[in-house]
Design an enzyme around this catalytic site. Structure first.
Site, mmCIF file in Angstrom:
data_model
loop_
_atom_site.group_PDB
_atom_site.id
_atom_site.type_symbol
_atom_site.label_atom_id
_atom_site.label_comp_id
_atom_site.label_asym_id
_atom_site.label_seq_id
_atom_site.Cartn_x
_atom_site.Cartn_y
_atom_site.Cartn_z
ATOM 1 N N ASP A 189 0.852 -1.181 0.000
ATOM 2 C CA ASP A 189 0.000 0.000 0.000
ATOM 3 C C ASP A 189 0.893 1.238 0.000
ATOM 4 O O ASP A 189 2.121 1.130 0.073
ATOM 5 C CB ASP A 189 -0.944 0.004 1.218
ATOM 6 C CG ASP A 189 -2.299 0.648 0.907
ATOM 7 O OD1 ASP A 189 -2.321 1.656 0.168
ATOM 8 O OD2 ASP A 189 -3.329 0.157 1.408
ATOM 9 N N PHE A 217 0.038 1.298 -6.535
ATOM 10 C CA PHE A 217 -0.374 0.274 -7.500
ATOM 11 C C PHE A 217 -0.644 0.824 -8.895
ATOM 12 O O PHE A 217 -0.858 0.070 -9.837
ATOM 13 C CB PHE A 217 -1.551 -0.560 -6.997
ATOM 14 C CG PHE A 217 -2.733 0.180 -6.434
ATOM 15 C CD1 PHE A 217 -3.281 1.286 -7.063
ATOM 16 C CD2 PHE A 217 -3.327 -0.276 -5.251
ATOM 17 C CE1 PHE A 217 -4.382 1.935 -6.544
ATOM 18 C CE2 PHE A 217 -4.442 0.378 -4.725
ATOM 19 C CZ PHE A 217 -4.966 1.491 -5.372
ATOM 20 N N HIS A 234 -13.537 -0.711 -5.929
ATOM 21 C CA HIS A 234 -14.759 0.095 -5.925
ATOM 22 C C HIS A 234 -14.469 1.577 -5.712
ATOM 23 O O HIS A 234 -15.333 2.424 -5.958
ATOM 24 C CB HIS A 234 -15.762 -0.439 -4.891
ATOM 25 C CG HIS A 234 -15.469 -0.046 -3.475
ATOM 26 N ND1 HIS A 234 -16.454 0.080 -2.526
ATOM 27 C CD2 HIS A 234 -14.304 0.244 -2.832
ATOM 28 C CE1 HIS A 234 -15.917 0.424 -1.372
ATOM 29 N NE2 HIS A 234 -14.625 0.526 -1.529
#
Length: 324
Positions: A189, A217, A234
């Site tokens: 992350d 990412f 999402h």
């Protein structure tokens, strides 16, 4: 309609209870408002009136002049398995003001949070260590509630190394590795978000089997056998989500599998929590919730074939795919 319009009053009152720790103070039994005010450093009259407002909503009960927390109210306390205290604090401190941009979104189709904050939501959150910490805590606590029994009814595909992409503090990877002692893992992350993962993995006794990697990412992703993303895609529109998926496909080991733990939007008119979250995605991030057909198309565009969808007792499903 007046009750619906007063929803913001309810959410703010619940936030106050969560932030002050009132429900936590009541876990051992009923207490007087005066006692609660002292314990939480609150004004007695103001706290009593907030409790009175929330009592008809089922958050509290009053017994002989003392306040008792209900099962519903216990979800705002630290300790219970289904605690949403962190989520309540995170939502009100990060979502409340940006949601005033919904009208801008409706008129323009653009993200309301950008208009209100002057920058993308996640950029704003990661600038603050406090908000980043609240976000990690909320995602962990809310994530456990949303998963329900999914980790009991669904088996992650075979593969030596699991990479949790957008894994925040690593709580989900820790849970999976604890259940699969033969596997290794990576938490990946942004630097500010993944900062607490080492502590979580060490506390779970996994520091020898799991590593923490900071990165973006949208740039590059570590190589692994199984990729896991829990409520990540999402947050993004289709173009950005496809870019993430293609980066995974580029980095993946041969035969790699992908597991998305996401909500699947029903196509009927019935009430469903996913429809609430879709409004959050629209207003704050420019992302969206997706139907199973939409997930299939998105995965195909990103280089994956949808194999199956497994659901449990929660609102999150496991969407399993193979590198095509």
């Amino acid at each position: 309609m007046r009750q619906l319009l007063a929803g913001f009053e309810v959410s703010q009152a619940l936030y106050v209870i969560a932030e002050l720790g009132v429900a936590t103070e009541l876990l051992d039994g009923p207490r007087s408002v005066e006692d609660l005010a002292k314990a939480t450093n609150a004004d007695r009259d103001a706290l009593g009136r907030i409790i009175r407002f929330l009592t008809p909503l089922g958050v509290f009960r009053t017994l002989d002049g003392r306040v008792e927390v209900t099962d519903l109210g216990r979800t705002l306390a630290d300790g219970p398995v289904h605690s949403l205290r962190a989520a309540a604090r995170y939502l009100m401190e990060t979502h409340y003001v940006p949601f005033s941009g919904l009208l801008h979104t409706a008129r323009t189709g653009k993200t309301g949070a950008n208009e209100i904050l002057g920058k993308p939501f996640f950029d704003w959150v990661t600038e603050s260590p406090r908000l980043s910490g609240l976000q990690n805590a909320a995602m962990a606590g809310g994530g456990r509630v949303s998963l329900g029994d999914l980790l009991d009814v669904y088996q992650i595909p075979a593969g030596q190394t699991i990479a949790d992409i957008g894994g925040a503090d690593g709580w989900l990877l820790a849970e999976l590795l604890t259940r699969a002692p033969e596997r290794k893992g990576i938490v990946f992350d942004l630097p500010n978000i993944v900062a607490g993962a080492s502590e979580v993995l060490t506390a779970a006794g996994l520091d020898k089997r799991a590593s923490v990697v900071a990165g973006d990412f949208f740039d590059s992703i570590p190589t692994a056998d199984v990729y896991l993303m829990s409520v990540v895609l999402h947050d993004w529109d289709d173009a950005a989500a496809v870019r993430i998926l293609r980066n995974i496909a580029k980095a993946a080991a041969p035969g790699a599998r992908l597991v998305l733990m996401e909500m699947v939007m029903p196509e009927d008119d019935g009430a469903h929590f996913t429809k609430t979250i879709d409004l959050v995605m629209l207003t704050l991030f420019g992302g969206r919730e997706r139907t199973q057909a939409e997930w299939r198309r998105l995965l195909a565009d990103g280089g994956f074939r949808l194999d199956r969808v497994v659901s449990g007792s929660g609102v999150i499903s496991a969407i399993e795919a193979t590198l095509s």
